[in-house]
Design a protein around this motif. Structure first.
Motif, PDB file in Angstrom:
ATOM      1  N   GLY A 102       0.837  -1.191   0.000  1.00 34.62           N
ATOM      2  CA  GLY A 102       0.000   0.000   0.000  1.00 34.62           C
ATOM      3  C   GLY A 102       0.874   1.245   0.000  1.00 34.62           C
ATOM      4  O   GLY A 102       1.541   1.554  -0.972  1.00 34.62           O
ATOM      5  N   GLY A 103       0.941   1.922   1.160  1.00 37.72           N
ATOM      6  CA  GLY A 103       1.763   3.117   1.246  1.00 37.72           C
ATOM      7  C   GLY A 103       3.244   2.818   1.160  1.00 37.72           C
ATOM      8  O   GLY A 103       3.985   3.468   0.439  1.00 37.72           O
ATOM      9  N   SER A 104       3.713   1.802   1.909  1.00 42.57           N
ATOM     10  CA  SER A 104       5.114   1.397   1.865  1.00 42.57           C
ATOM     11  C   SER A 104       5.176  -0.092   2.144  1.00 42.57           C
ATOM     12  O   SER A 104       4.259  -0.672   2.731  1.00 42.57           O
ATOM     13  N   PHE A 105       6.298  -0.718   1.755  1.00 42.74           N
ATOM     14  CA  PHE A 105       6.433  -2.150   1.982  1.00 42.74           C
ATOM     15  C   PHE A 105       6.455  -2.463   3.473  1.00 42.74           C
ATOM     16  O   PHE A 105       5.842  -3.425   3.929  1.00 42.74           O
ATOM     17  N   VAL A 106       7.178  -1.662   4.259  1.00 42.98           N
ATOM     18  CA  VAL A 106       7.301  -1.925   5.689  1.00 42.98           C
ATOM     19  C   VAL A 106       5.935  -1.908   6.355  1.00 42.98           C
ATOM     20  O   VAL A 106       5.574  -2.819   7.118  1.00 42.98           O
ATOM     21  N   THR A 107       5.165  -0.879   6.087  1.00 46.30           N
ATOM     22  CA  THR A 107       3.833  -0.773   6.686  1.00 46.30           C
ATOM     23  C   THR A 107       2.942  -1.929   6.256  1.00 46.30           C
ATOM     24  O   THR A 107       2.238  -2.537   7.072  1.00 46.30           O
ATOM     25  N   SER A 108       2.990  -2.278   4.970  1.00 50.02           N
ATOM     26  CA  SER A 108       2.149  -3.365   4.447  1.00 50.02           C
ATOM     27  C   SER A 108       2.576  -4.705   5.041  1.00 50.02           C
ATOM     28  O   SER A 108       1.724  -5.553   5.353  1.00 50.02           O
ATOM     29  N   ALA A 109       3.881  -4.918   5.218  1.00 51.92           N
ATOM     30  CA  ALA A 109       4.361  -6.177   5.789  1.00 51.92           C
ATOM     31  C   ALA A 109       3.949  -6.304   7.249  1.00 51.92           C
ATOM     32  O   ALA A 109       3.598  -7.404   7.720  1.00 51.92           O
ATOM     33  N   LYS A 110       3.988  -5.212   7.996  1.00 51.55           N
ATOM     34  CA  LYS A 110       3.540  -5.246   9.390  1.00 51.55           C
ATOM     35  C   LYS A 110       2.048  -5.574   9.473  1.00 51.55           C
ATOM     36  O   LYS A 110       1.613  -6.328  10.342  1.00 51.55           O
ATOM     37  N   GLN A 111       1.275  -5.017   8.560  1.00 55.90           N
ATOM     38  CA  GLN A 111      -0.161  -5.312   8.527  1.00 55.90           C
ATOM     39  C   GLN A 111      -0.421  -6.783   8.208  1.00 55.90           C
ATOM     40  O   GLN A 111      -1.422  -7.359   8.645  1.00 55.90           O
TER      41      GLN A 111
END
Length: 441
Positions: A194-203
């Protein structure tokens, strides 16, 4: 005699201040040398008389040739070179900590020595636990250093279940072991960027450490900052569960789809990641940043003493004695993040290779690249010079791994090696098992 002395004094006082300082310094040095070890010739005596003058260490330091070198002048900090992005901000490594996966032929000494860790400390570690002499391929060790480069703690994952920790206690190390008795379970976590890979991976359920492992596994194939919205990823993690919580985990495989193309990284028994056919993912490095090898005029030494002050003044790279105008080559594929003039470093270039590696080249005459430029291994990036605080023409060359300087002459560099023979056959069998699990939702 007094008139001669008065005339000399008047002539001396009429000289410019710079000339008076130089003449006075030269006179002082001449007197010091003559007093330090005078030689008196007695023709009538076959044995010359040599007078020895005792001097303390501080006086001796000032007479050494190295006293003229600007050892106290440090190189720019790597954190000033690397542009921060959301991956650096959201997935940070512990300061001063480095981790390493044991490869074929590695010993504890060969691994730690390239980082400048004192051989006495390595001997004390082995004395505390003789099992450290038998590191196995695929095991992971990590260590923490103090600000002055001294080993503070070492951790060895002896097995999935056992982790041994070695903490400094004076000049020795105390050993403690943790044995977990949880149950290892494999799980697939997938999602859409979505917005960034890190944020999407945490989700999707990945921890910061697991996200870091994914980024390192695929760092040579893609720039995670340039993933687009809608790109997909699937991660196979093996986690040790205890009381419903994950105690530790290990990345088994990852698949990422971007721009209509799939990228895979699957872990082999040696702890390294390969593609679907068993080819290595790392981009190979050259050992030297020049066409031929030049004489080393100053070695890597993280605990070097300044001969004048007696303080530790680390030399974080290697100096090569090269003629001005010698072409400097990028040792590996990467992106130029610095190409400028900067104080003591003079004209210098810094290149980022993947997410873990950075190389720096200093005291250059001419820069041939610009920040943001992509370079390939062997590309010309500059011409050597004598800029900045330099006592003579040379090339200062550094390698940093996870923001820690290592010895460029002995560091384990990424190699484009693939699996062969029985190892490749075993790996391909593992690929056939892992790939069907890496499905997208």
């Amino acid at each position: 005699m007094q008139q001669i002395a008065r005339a000399v004094a008047m002539a001396f006082n009429t000289l410019p201040r710079t000339h008076r300082i130089m003449l006075g310094s030269l006179t002082a040095v001449t007197l010091a040398v003559s007093v330090w070890r005078p030689y008196v010739n007695h023709p009538a005596d076959e044995n010359p008389i040599v007078k020895t003058i005792e001097m303390d260490k501080n006086q001796l330091r000032k007479l050494l040739p190295e006293a003229s070198e600007p050892l106290d002048q440090d190189t720019p900090a790597p954190e000033d070179d690397v542009p921060k992005d959301e991956i650096d901000e959201d997935v940070q490594n512990e300061t001063g900590t480095h981790d390493y996966v044991v490869s074929s032929g590695d010993t504890l000494s060969s691994v730690l020595n390239q980082y400048g860790i004192d051989m006495g400390d390595i001997a004390q570690l082995v004395k505390a636990d003789k099992d450290l002499r038998n590191l196995q391929v695929g095991q992971q060790i990590s260590w923490t250093l103090t600000d002055d480069g001294q080993l503070q703690r070492l951790t060895w994952e002896a097995s999935h279940r056992e982790t041994r920790t070695y903490d400094r206690s004076g000049d020795t190390f105390k050993v403690s072991a943790e044995i977990l008795k949880g149950e290892w379970k494999s799980s697939v976590l997938s999602g859409t960027v979505g917005g960034s890979f890190v944020t999407s991976a945490k989700q999707a359920g990945l921890s910061s450490g697991e996200i870091s492992a994914v980024i390192k596994a695929l760092q040579w194939q893609m720039d995670f900052r340039k993933l687009r919205q809608g790109d997909k990823f699937s991660v196979l993690m093996s986690r040790e569960m205890m009381d419903g919580k994950s105690q530790q985990s290990q990345l088994k495989g990852v698949r990422l789809e971007t721009g209509g193309k799939d990228y895979y990284a699957i872990r082999a028994d040696d702890g390294k990641f390969y593609d679907r056919s068993g080819a290595g993912l790392a981009r190979g490095f050259m050992r030297f940043p020049t066409v031929k090898q030049y004489r080393v005029s100053s070695n890597y030494n993280p605990r070097r003493l300044n001969p004048v002050t007696g303080r530790i003044a680390p030399h974080k790279g290697v100096d090569f004695a090269v003629p001005i105008g010698t072409p400097v080559l990028a040792v590996g594929d990467g992106e130029v993040i610095v190409a400028k003039r900067s104080g003591a470093a003079g004209n210098y270039v810094a290149i980022r290779h993947g997410r873990q590696y950075m190389t720096r080249y200093m005291h250059l005459k001419t820069l041939l690249v610009k920040p943001g430029q992509k370079v390939k291994r062997g590309d010309r990036i500059a011409l050597t010079g004598n800029t900045g605080r330099s006592t003579g023409p040379h090339l200062h060359y550094e390698i940093w791994i996870n923001n820690q300087a290592v010895n460029p002459l002995t560091a384990k560099l990424p190699m484009m090696e693939g699996l062969t023979g029985s190892e490749r056959s075993a790996y391909l069998a593992q690929v056939r098992e892992v790939m069907p699990q890496l499905r997208f939702n």
